[in-house]
Design a protein around this motif. Structure first.
Motif, PDB file in Angstrom:
ATOM      1  N   ALA A 133       0.811  -1.226   0.000  1.00 21.86           N
ATOM      2  CA  ALA A 133       0.000   0.000   0.000  1.00 21.86           C
ATOM      3  C   ALA A 133       0.841   1.271   0.000  1.00 21.86           C
ATOM      4  O   ALA A 133       0.303   2.367  -0.055  1.00 21.86           O
ATOM      5  CB  ALA A 133      -0.958   0.005   1.181  1.00 21.86           C
ATOM      6  N   ALA A 134       2.166   1.135   0.063  1.00 20.58           N
ATOM      7  CA  ALA A 134       3.030   2.332  -0.026  1.00 20.58           C
ATOM      8  C   ALA A 134       3.045   2.808  -1.469  1.00 20.58           C
ATOM      9  O   ALA A 134       3.434   2.071  -2.372  1.00 20.58           O
ATOM     10  CB  ALA A 134       4.444   1.989   0.440  1.00 20.58           C
ATOM     11  N   LYS A 135       2.598   4.012  -1.693  1.00 16.43           N
ATOM     12  CA  LYS A 135       2.558   4.572  -3.051  1.00 16.43           C
ATOM     13  C   LYS A 135       3.460   5.790  -3.115  1.00 16.43           C
ATOM     14  O   LYS A 135       3.464   6.623  -2.211  1.00 16.43           O
ATOM     15  CB  LYS A 135       1.133   4.975  -3.418  1.00 16.43           C
ATOM     16  N   GLY A 136       4.229   5.888  -4.166  1.00 19.94           N
ATOM     17  CA  GLY A 136       5.116   7.025  -4.341  1.00 19.94           C
ATOM     18  C   GLY A 136       5.381   7.241  -5.813  1.00 19.94           C
ATOM     19  O   GLY A 136       4.665   6.717  -6.664  1.00 19.94           O
ATOM     20  N   SER A 137       6.420   8.000  -6.104  1.00 19.60           N
ATOM     21  CA  SER A 137       6.734   8.258  -7.513  1.00 19.60           C
ATOM     22  C   SER A 137       8.203   8.639  -7.656  1.00 19.60           C
ATOM     23  O   SER A 137       8.890   8.928  -6.669  1.00 19.60           O
ATOM     24  CB  SER A 137       5.845   9.372  -8.056  1.00 19.60           C
ATOM     25  N   ILE A 138       8.645   8.606  -8.899  1.00 16.29           N
ATOM     26  CA  ILE A 138       9.983   9.102  -9.238  1.00 16.29           C
ATOM     27  C   ILE A 138       9.802  10.220 -10.253  1.00 16.29           C
ATOM     28  O   ILE A 138       9.145  10.014 -11.291  1.00 16.29           O
ATOM     29  CB  ILE A 138      10.864   7.997  -9.845  1.00 16.29           C
ATOM     30  N   SER A 139      10.329  11.395  -9.948  1.00 11.37           N
ATOM     31  CA  SER A 139      10.332  12.495 -10.917  1.00 11.37           C
ATOM     32  C   SER A 139      11.676  12.482 -11.628  1.00 11.37           C
ATOM     33  O   SER A 139      12.727  12.530 -10.972  1.00 11.37           O
ATOM     34  CB  SER A 139      10.160  13.843 -10.211  1.00 11.37           C
ATOM     35  N   LEU A 140      11.654  12.412 -12.945  1.00  9.10           N
ATOM     36  CA  LEU A 140      12.909  12.445 -13.704  1.00  9.10           C
ATOM     37  C   LEU A 140      13.419  13.883 -13.781  1.00  9.10           C
ATOM     38  O   LEU A 140      12.620  14.829 -13.831  1.00  9.10           O
ATOM     39  CB  LEU A 140      12.686  11.866 -15.100  1.00  9.10           C
ATOM     40  N   ILE A 141      14.721  14.042 -13.760  1.00 10.11           N
ATOM     41  CA  ILE A 141      15.279  15.407 -13.735  1.00 10.11           C
ATOM     42  C   ILE A 141      16.260  15.624 -14.887  1.00 10.11           C
ATOM     43  O   ILE A 141      16.774  14.685 -15.483  1.00 10.11           O
ATOM     44  CB  ILE A 141      15.967  15.726 -12.382  1.00 10.11           C
ATOM     45  N   ASP A 142      16.517  16.884 -15.172  1.00  6.78           N
ATOM     46  CA  ASP A 142      17.511  17.298 -16.163  1.00  6.78           C
ATOM     47  C   ASP A 142      17.327  16.540 -17.495  1.00  6.78           C
ATOM     48  O   ASP A 142      16.220  16.384 -17.963  1.00  6.78           O
ATOM     49  CB  ASP A 142      18.931  17.136 -15.594  1.00  6.78           C
ATOM     50  N   ASN A 143      18.426  16.050 -18.049  1.00  9.88           N
ATOM     51  CA  ASN A 143      18.377  15.347 -19.346  1.00  9.88           C
ATOM     52  C   ASN A 143      17.495  14.111 -19.339  1.00  9.88           C
ATOM     53  O   ASN A 143      17.038  13.666 -20.390  1.00  9.88           O
ATOM     54  CB  ASN A 143      19.778  14.851 -19.734  1.00  9.88           C
TER      55      ASN A 143
END
Lengths: 243, 243
Positions: free
Chosen positions: B36-46
């Motif tokens: 039930a742990a929900k999260g995300s990854i935001s991509l950065i730069d290039n």
């Protein structure tokens, strides 16, 4: 290791791989496919300390995190052509295990054979590796089945092991030469068979007849072979690399 | 990324994790234990370029390679005390998944939920993560069952999932507060239950009675709880973090 400003981190290598694969050509596309591949990791600098390995023999398999040093100088690409898809379809590099990644870091699971100490050098003997000789290692972690082995994971085009129904034969000459080199490399015939069963040819030539004679280097041996038909590869000769 | 002389390599972060885990305490010890742990990854730069993700939806699970930024400043140790062994037996750091590694790099398998784009920001929504908020990401790779899932791998003390027969109850007050915060975090009760079922207390207190009231932060909520008996944890109250 130090954490730096501006979204960067620097790692120190903790080891180097000693591998029978001396060039990229003919390395299997994933670890484990060629169980007869035997190699080792030599720990270096501060990491060459037996305390770091205490208890590691409890694990049958290890993850090796390493640098794709053979291709790192070529930089990375947003899109790559996976050999699985015949080399003619482009996918995002993060959707593949391609070496041309934003950070050229790879991970491979290998079988742990044993730990050895020669003078003061610690050596982790491994098998089933898919690593180029002299690959720099940045981390080693135990393989933990309950968290690493995901039952029911889906992987689209990469779901199944690439199966090659190739049979491998040895010419009379190659048979004799194999016997000679088996004094040094006992598993040599099995190793050659497993590597060729992957069909190391470029994707567009796979499972085709092909008159070209290929050479591949395993250990210090140059092995010449040819696809006799769409289902058979023949080993022609085996010789020491000159020079 | 550049390969440097003298056994070092520098990586650029390609993303940052957005996680409900705001502090190290109570993070499950392996990914997948708290689905039930929900999260995300935001991509950065290039790396914030949708080409890099083309085709990634074919995979149900991803490997995330990341930096243990919460502990990296403390340096590394050759020997660590795994919580699995009650915290009183030392093992070599490379025989564990401890954060105190020569290079503070971690790897976690997470479930891929979907890819989202907000304005020009690419977001990879994931679940089952065990990552601290703001964790720097250096690579993302597809989980490939035939090479990553090793049948029959042995892992000594870490063979089985740590099983906690803990039942989780909510006080009357906590029940009412949960309802309120569920308007924002729909899965909140399940998430709290799964996190507490791991028994986040220090190893030497696990499965014991214990009068201490613990606080843990999930999202922007401070959750107070207490072990009522050796087999039961009770959630006492839930409130917004002030400040």
């Amino acid at each position: 290791m130090q954490e730096q400003p501006s979204n960067q981190i620097t790692f120190n290598y903790i080891g180097r791989v000693n591998s029978p694969y001396k060039e990229k050509f003919a390395i299997p596309r994933q670890p484990g496919l060629v169980s007869a591949a035997k190699g080792s990791i030599s720990l270096i600098d501060n990491a060459n300390n037996e305390e770091l390995l205490r208890g590691i023999e409890q694990f049958s398999h290890l993850w090796v995190l390493f640098i794709f040093h053979g291709t790192a100088q070529q930089g990375w690409k947003p899109l790559v052509r996976p050999p699985r898809l015949g080399g003619n379809k482009k996918l995002g590099v993060l959707a593949t295990r391609s070496t041309f990644r934003p950070n050229p870091v790879g991970m491979s699971v290998v079988k742990l054979e044993n730990i050895e100490q020669q003078n003061k050098q610690l050596i982790i003997n491994i098998s089933g590796l898919d690593l180029l000789d002299q690959t720099p290692v940045i981390d080693i972690k135990p393989y933990i089945p309950y968290s690493d082995s995901i039952s029911g994971a889906q992987a689209g085009f990469a779901q199944q092991q690439p199966f090659q129904a190739l049979s491998i034969t040895f010419s009379k000459q190659a048979q004799e030469e194999t016997k000679k080199y088996q004094q040094v490399y006992a598993d040599l015939p099995l190793f050659i068979e497993q590597v060729l069963a992957q069909d190391p040819r470029p994707a567009y030539k796979k499972q085709q007849e092909d008159t070209k004679i290929y050479g591949m280097i395993l250990y210090d041996l140059n092995i010449l072979w040819q696809a006799q038909s769409s289902i058979e590869i023949s080993v022609l000769s085996i010789s020491k690399i000159s020079g």
